[in-house]
Design an enzyme around this catalytic site. Sequence first.
Site, short mmCIF file in Angstrom:
data_model
loop_
_atom_site.label_atom_id
_atom_site.label_comp_id
_atom_site.label_asym_id
_atom_site.label_seq_id
_atom_site.Cartn_x
_atom_site.Cartn_y
_atom_site.Cartn_z
N HIS A 63 -2.96 6.68 4.24
CA HIS A 63 -1.51 6.72 4.43
C HIS A 63 -0.96 8.05 3.91
O HIS A 63 -1.39 8.55 2.86
CB HIS A 63 -0.82 5.59 3.68
CG HIS A 63 -1.01 4.24 4.27
ND1 HIS A 63 -1.72 4.00 5.43
CD2 HIS A 63 -0.55 3.01 3.86
CE1 HIS A 63 -1.70 2.70 5.70
NE2 HIS A 63 -0.99 2.09 4.77
N CYS A 111 0.81 -1.22 0.00
CA CYS A 111 0.00 0.00 0.00
C CYS A 111 0.84 1.27 0.00
O CYS A 111 0.54 2.23 -0.71
CB CYS A 111 -0.96 0.00 1.19
SG CYS A 111 -0.18 -0.37 2.77
#
Length: 340
Positions: free
Chosen positions: A243, A130
């Site tokens: 994130h 990710c």
Amino acid sequence: MGYKVVVCGATGNVGREMLNILAERSFPADEVAVLASRRSLGTEVSYGDKTLKTKDLETFDFTGWDIAFFAIGSDATKQYAPKAAKAGCIVIDNSSLYRYDRDVPLVVPEVNPEAVDGYSKKNIIANPNCSTAQMVVALKPLHDRARIKRVVVSTYQSVSGTGKEAIDELWDQTKGMYVPGQEREPSVYTKQIAFNVIPHIDSFMEDGSTREEWKMVAETKKIVDPKIKVTATCVRVPVFVGHSEAINIEFEDHLDEEEARDILREAPGILVVDKREDGGYVTPVECVGDFATFVSRIRQDSTIDNGLNIWVVSDNLRKGAALNAVQIAETLDQRVLKKG
């Protein structure tokens, strides 16, 4: 005529998000099967305006199915992905199992869509980590212009990257700060995550880096350019979804911040929000549910000859996992299979 699609791990965070995105983007699926482990057998999940019941992954026959999205972790993937691939079903795997296999393409469609053409060696395509996915989306258009020599990245990764239990741990620890008797000791993480940051994601390696940091190095080289030097520090922060990354880039050629900003504005998958004023940047809370990778704080690094700093934010359950997997399937459809 559309595809017969399987989602393995359909009851997990990423599996559910895959189903949402398949529906949102109107992927040409004539039939969708949702699979889970036996303990989740019969659980209902949403796919657009439909409700589907999970079937048993262990006994499922992949023969006649076109594409299988795997979101079940490396151990289970190692057992079931080869069965699906052998049955003629193309596997798009979200685990780390096949990312570093020379015969398995590692794909971020905005960056290296041509790599999907190599799927036929094992009938498997890997989804990147990710934190890598959002970074390389931002790096590639800049690399094409000025050739990147070195990247220094610090990540600020949300707990949803660990899974539902981590989300619960953050929630319970946060409540425990204010409600007597509701305290929760760390169990998912090595230290308290609420109101804290933890510079440790995945296991430690002999050189002192963590495996998460190693993944960012190895995957960037495989996806973008093996000549790029990367050093990473990966940190878990008390954020539920999204994130963030502070990225310092050193180029071979000079690239001023204005041109970089223009390049990124035109690049696929990127939204630039970069105003030098209060709130003129994107934070994780604002990116949740969005398809884009957001870039802010674009500025020159005066400490090196050809340097830039950028701030990159993305929904890790989307671009970092489910969205990228669906985009891989769309790329397969456009470049190879052509049913859509």
